[in-house]
Enzyme design. Structure first.
Site, PDB file in Angstrom:
ATOM      1  N   GLN A   1      -0.644   1.533  -5.876  1.00 58.86           N
ATOM      2  CA  GLN A   1      -1.273   1.886  -4.892  1.00 58.86           C
ATOM      3  C   GLN A   1      -2.629   0.862  -4.268  1.00 58.86           C
ATOM      4  O   GLN A   1      -2.916   1.033  -3.214  1.00 58.86           O
ATOM      5  CB  GLN A   1      -2.111   3.153  -5.358  1.00 58.86           C
ATOM      6  CG  GLN A   1      -0.998   4.314  -5.618  1.00 58.86           C
ATOM      7  CD  GLN A   1      -2.073   5.585  -6.180  1.00 58.86           C
ATOM      8  OE1 GLN A   1      -2.195   5.732  -7.420  1.00 58.86           O
ATOM      9  NE2 GLN A   1      -2.262   6.532  -5.419  1.00 58.86           N
TER      10      GLN A   1
ATOM     11  N   HIS B   1       4.875   6.620  -8.895  1.00 62.52           N
ATOM     12  CA  HIS B   1       4.075   5.554  -8.151  1.00 62.52           C
ATOM     13  C   HIS B   1       4.751   4.070  -8.536  1.00 62.52           C
ATOM     14  O   HIS B   1       5.117   3.381  -7.693  1.00 62.52           O
ATOM     15  CB  HIS B   1       2.903   5.294  -8.251  1.00 62.52           C
ATOM     16  CG  HIS B   1       1.821   6.205  -7.196  1.00 62.52           C
ATOM     17  ND1 HIS B   1       2.102   6.345  -6.108  1.00 62.52           N
ATOM     18  CD2 HIS B   1       0.952   7.343  -7.716  1.00 62.52           C
ATOM     19  CE1 HIS B   1       1.225   7.268  -5.594  1.00 62.52           C
ATOM     20  NE2 HIS B   1       0.615   7.730  -6.407  1.00 62.52           N
TER      21      HIS B   1
HETATM   22 NI    NI Z   1      -0.843   9.310  -6.331  1.00 62.17          NI
END
Ligand code: NI
Length: 170
Positions: free
Chosen positions: A51, A138
């Protein structure tokens, strides 16, 4: 500590698969600290390196409300201990304003390495178990929107792309 920029959907970099970490050094420690700081600033309970555009198998989690229980998880893998699925309602710092119900394994046995490279084991259920599964998604380039209908997915994509245009103009 630095606040890192969090990528937002539909940024294609969120789809990259993260690689295992082999060097347990000061640089890794700094990445983990910066990620925890960023997560606290953005009021999240978990953040995966993907991220913040670092494509390595590193996750930070803190379920406490006051930043007192940081957990740094490196090279995670898990076994499902109870394969009954539970529905977990989740949000994601990379998909602002979006919520999605996701079927998650009820209980998992996590194996990971800590910042010193030591192997650790953890049994997790409830919110911690769901959060770990979300963050590992992720690292594999998988996002909450993948659990949504295509209609819901295109709506949030449109909405976030519009808000990005607004931000770029200001
Ligand atoms: Ni997330």
């Amino acid at each position: 500590m630095n606040r890192l920029n969090i990528l937002t959907f539909p940024d294609p970099r969120l789809r990259k698969k993260a690689v295992p970490i082999t060097a347990f050094d000061k640089e890794l420690e700094k990445k983990a600290k910066d990620m925890l700081f960023t997560m606290y600033e953005d009021k999240g309970i978990g953040l995966a390196a993907t991220q913040v555009d670092i494509h390595e198998r590193l996750i930070v989690i803190d379920l406490s409300k006051d930043g007192s229980d940081p957990l740094v998880i490196i090279n995670p893998s898990y076994e499902v201990l109870d394969d009954a699925l539970e529905i977990s309602k989740e949000g994601c710092l990379s998909i602002p304003t979006f919520q999605q119900e996701v079927p998650r394994a009820k209980k998992i046995a996590l194996t990971y390495q800590d910042l010193k490279g030591q192997t650790q084991k953890l049994t997790a259920d409830g919110l911690l178990g769901f959060c770990i599964q979300h963050e590992i998604d992720h690292l594999n380039g998988k996002l909450l929107v993948d659990y949504a209908s295509s209609l819901k997915r295109s709506r949030i994509k449109e909405k976030l792309m519009k808000s990005k245009d607004v931000n770029n103009k200001s």
